[in-house]
Design an enzyme around this catalytic site. Structure first.
Site, PDB file in Angstrom:
ATOM      1  N   LYS A  74       0.825  -1.206   0.000  1.00 44.97           N
ATOM      2  CA  LYS A  74       0.000   0.000   0.000  1.00 44.97           C
ATOM      3  C   LYS A  74       0.859   1.254   0.000  1.00 44.97           C
ATOM      4  O   LYS A  74       0.545   2.236  -0.692  1.00 44.97           O
ATOM      5  CB  LYS A  74      -0.948  -0.028   1.197  1.00 44.97           C
ATOM      6  CG  LYS A  74      -2.034  -1.097   1.057  1.00 44.97           C
ATOM      7  CD  LYS A  74      -2.717  -1.446   2.370  1.00 44.97           C
ATOM      8  CE  LYS A  74      -3.690  -2.585   2.175  1.00 44.97           C
ATOM      9  NZ  LYS A  74      -4.265  -3.102   3.431  1.00 44.97           N
ATOM     10  N   ASP A 100     -10.794   3.260   4.414  1.00 43.96           N
ATOM     11  CA  ASP A 100     -10.896   1.813   4.259  1.00 43.96           C
ATOM     12  C   ASP A 100     -12.321   1.321   4.505  1.00 43.96           C
ATOM     13  O   ASP A 100     -12.623   0.143   4.338  1.00 43.96           O
ATOM     14  CB  ASP A 100      -9.931   1.119   5.229  1.00 43.96           C
ATOM     15  CG  ASP A 100      -9.611  -0.317   4.826  1.00 43.96           C
ATOM     16  OD1 ASP A 100      -9.740  -0.645   3.627  1.00 43.96           O
ATOM     17  OD2 ASP A 100      -9.230  -1.107   5.697  1.00 43.96           O
ATOM     18  N   GLN A 106      -4.319  -1.622   9.601  1.00 44.55           N
ATOM     19  CA  GLN A 106      -4.158  -2.957   9.017  1.00 44.55           C
ATOM     20  C   GLN A 106      -4.717  -4.015   9.966  1.00 44.55           C
ATOM     21  O   GLN A 106      -4.410  -4.011  11.158  1.00 44.55           O
ATOM     22  CB  GLN A 106      -2.675  -3.227   8.746  1.00 44.55           C
ATOM     23  CG  GLN A 106      -2.408  -4.571   8.099  1.00 44.55           C
ATOM     24  CD  GLN A 106      -3.033  -4.714   6.715  1.00 44.55           C
ATOM     25  OE1 GLN A 106      -2.991  -3.784   5.913  1.00 44.55           O
ATOM     26  NE2 GLN A 106      -3.624  -5.855   6.435  1.00 44.55           N
TER      27      GLN A 106
END
Length: 281
Positions: free
Chosen positions: A54, A121, A98
């Site tokens: 990412k 996200d 994450q």
């Protein structure tokens, strides 16, 4: 194999190119780059790989990265404070935590510490509500990537029967909401579903998102159906028995190279969306 591949690599490249152009225009207008903060707790090798990917993709499109690595012993309270601080930092446009996080962390509490305006996200309750009600917010990246991939191949959704196998908060449930918003008729299946094969056999569109290698057998697939395999298991194996399913489906995602590339591309596109909204507010 008779099915055409839904090529997430090719579609994601186009989206990344569009995002790079948007970043350049944003920089010219505002004198800065959009900024994505990534937060990683612990030493899980796969998570480190995902974050590194990412960060690298961010650099390729011109997005600034701020990486925050925390020890595996980090508590929920410590993680929540880090996420709160990033949420109130005017230099940060988007935040990615994450997952999975270590067992001692209340992951839901951590997600909810992310400001909805920076939840690029799409993991907060506010983001899920926005998806469910069709209001402004950020979609979960993998589900949004699936919809973009289907659109790229002109897969009709209105009136189609879609079966989602899996009900996780960041994949199964939200992809069903996005399909419903496009007028598909959605059935959720899960570990307690009776006669899963019969449900799958009726589907025009199958989304496998359960994390069990080759759970979906090829013989279950209705001839001509569209198969989206969002599973990724050791050995590059998805949740669908690929060869047998591809012999019956009209379109199918490969694993890897299908859904995965779309997830990162959507994350970066939504980071630019967040930056533009911050500048407009």
């Amino acid at each position: 194999m008779t099915a055409t591949l839904l090529d997430g690599q090719a579609v994601s490249r186009r989206l990344l190119d569009e995002t790079a152009e948007r970043v350049a225009r944003f920089r010219d207008r505002h004198g800065r780059r959009p900024c994505l903060a990534t937060v990683l707790v612990g030493d899980d090798p796969a998570s480190h790989t995902y974050v590194r990917m990412k960060v690298n993709r961010s650099a390729q499109v011109g997005i600034e990265s701020r990486r925050v690595d925390l020890p595996a012993s980090t508590s929920t309270e410590q993680l929540v404070k880090v996420l709160h601080d990033l949420s109130t930092d005017p230099q940060v446009d988007g935040i990615l935590l994450q997952h999975p996080t270590p067992a001692q962390v209340d992951e839901r509490a951590a997600f909810e510490a992310i400001a909805p305006g920076k939840d690029v996200d799409g993991v907060t309750g506010a983001s899920f509500a926005a998806m469910a009600f069709g209001s402004r917010g950020f979609a979960s990246c993998t589900p949004a990537g699936i919809i973009r991939l289907l659109d790229a191949y002109d897969v009709p959704l209105r009136g189609r029967r879609a079966v989602v196998v899996g009900r996780s908060a960041i994949l199964g449930k939200p992809v069903g909401m996005l399909l419903l918003a496009r007028d598909a008729t959605v059935t959720y299946c899960h570990s307690r579903t009776v006669d899963l094969a019969a449900h799958v056999a009726e589907a025009d569109i199958v989304v496998a998102a359960v994390g069990v290698p080759e759970l979906i057998r090829g013989e279950w697939i209705r001839p001509g159906a569209v198969v989206v395999d969002a599973g990724y298991n050791p050995g590059n194996v998805g949740d669908v028995e690929f060869d047998a399913a591809a012999a019956r489906a009209s379109l199918i995602t490969p694993v890897p190279g299908g859904v995965g590339p779309m997830t990162i591309a959507v994350l970066l596109a939504q980071t630019v969306d967040a930056a533009e909204r911050h500048e407009a507010s």
